[in-house]
Design an enzyme around this catalytic site. Structure first.
Site: not given
Ligand code: DAK
Length: 260
Positions: A115, A66, A112, A135
């Site tokens: 998921e 997400a 997400g 998460e």
């Molecule tokens: N959201 C927003 N931006 C993201 C992102 C994300 N999930 N994942 C990556 N990006 C963005 C980064 O911020 C970066 O943007 P800039 O800094 O260039 O502006 C760009 O994509 C490239 O990412 P990285 O520079 O970090 O790339 P790397 O190769 O170094 O790393 C990575 C890749 C996938 C390991 C890293 O980007 C990472 O850890 N990303 C986050 C993974 C993560 O934690 N995802 C979220 C999981 S929690 C909800 C219901 C469910 C959920 C949420 C809300 N509601 C009902 C409200 C679920 C939550 C989740 O999914």
């Protein structure tokens, strides 16, 4: 319908939806979830379409979760409401489609993103794919069905390992755990997904619809778990750990959780 975040192609009986936010690693914001939801409704009603592939744009990510930058500001109530809405708009909708949905996991499938892939009926992965539910590293729990669907696919032990460590698994391990059906090179992935979808499209669509209903019926008895997930997910939004986890991500530093 004008769509800014996804691409749709229909070739014969096979529709391909590509989530197209490569700069954000195809992270799911609310606009993308809405576009996916509307497109799935259209495809469900289109009798020419008999199988659907969902994939991500570029070679790096299927969906990296997400959109953290968007959900970081949600309140407890918004968190609960959006979690329930997301279940209905996208994740349950994918699972309940009347035609088979294949997730072609072409890179990171996190939070997400995993998921979404787990809501699909079949998962094929590229050999660079990394899968995980990170998460708890953000101070929140999987809120789009992950606590329920991961345990179904890989068993409770592996599911709890993945959820509680927030770790990522590679495509090979994911295959050995039953999380993905098969692994291909990045170049071969879409051809393999299309081949499988075309094979599905040659079968009786009516029988496939009934088969999907019958297989789904086996898990309907346990749907109370989804509500438990929604409640727990909403509660996370009021915690200091959630603020710390999402702020640390945006500040590109490691979080320091206090457990409050
Ligand atoms: N959201 C927003 N931006 C993201 C992102 C994300 N999930 N994942 C990556 N990006 C963005 C980064 O911020 C970066 O943007 P800039 O800094 O260039 O502006 C760009 O994509 C490239 O990412 P990285 O520079 O970090 O790339 P790397 O190769 O170094 O790393 C990575 C890749 C996938 C390991 C890293 O980007 C990472 O850890 N990303 C986050 C993974 C993560 O934690 N995802 C979220 C999981 S929690 C909800 C219901 C469910 C959920 C949420 C809300 N509601 C009902 C409200 C679920 C939550 C989740 O999914």
């Amino acid at each position: 319908m004008t769509m800014e975040n996804i691409l749709l192609t229909i070739d014969g009986h096979v529709a391909t939806i590509t989530i197209n936010r490569p700069k954000q690693l195809n992270a799911l914001n609310t606009a993308t979830i809405q576009e996916l939801s509307d497109t799935l409704d259209d495809l469900n009603g289109n009798s020419e379409v008999r199988a659907i592939i969902i994939t991500g744009s570029g070679e790096k990510a299927f969906v990296a979760g997400a959109d953290i930058k968007e959900f970081a500001s949600f309140s407890i109530e918004e968190g609960k409401r959006l979690s329930a809405e997301g279940h209905n708009k996208l994740f349950n909708k994918v699972e309940n489609m009347s035609k088979p949905v294949i997730a072609a996991v072409n890179g990171y499938a996190l939070g997400g993103g995993l998921e979404l892939a787990m809501s699909a009926h079949v998962r094929l992965a590229s050999d660079n794919a990394m899968l995980g539910l990170p998460e708890v590293s953000l101070g929140v729990i999987p809120g789009y069905g992950g606590t329920q669907r991961l345990a179904r696919l890989v068993g409770m032990g592996k599911a709890l390992e993945m959820i509680c460590t927030a770790g990522m698994t590679n495509a090979g391990d994911a295959k050995s755990w039953g999380l993905v059906n098969a692994v291909y090179t990045q170049e071969e992935l879409m051809a393999a997904a299309n081949k499988m979808a075309s094979k599905m499209a040659k079968q009786s669509p009516t029988a496939i619809g009934f088969a999907l209903d019958a297989v789904r019926a086996s898990v309907k008895a346990n749907e109370g778990g989804f509500q438990a997930e929604i409640d727990a997910f909403g509660a996370c939004f009021g915690t200091d750990d959630f603020k710390e986890g999402t702020t640390a991500f945006m500040e590109k530093r490691k979080p320091e959780f206090k457990g409050a």
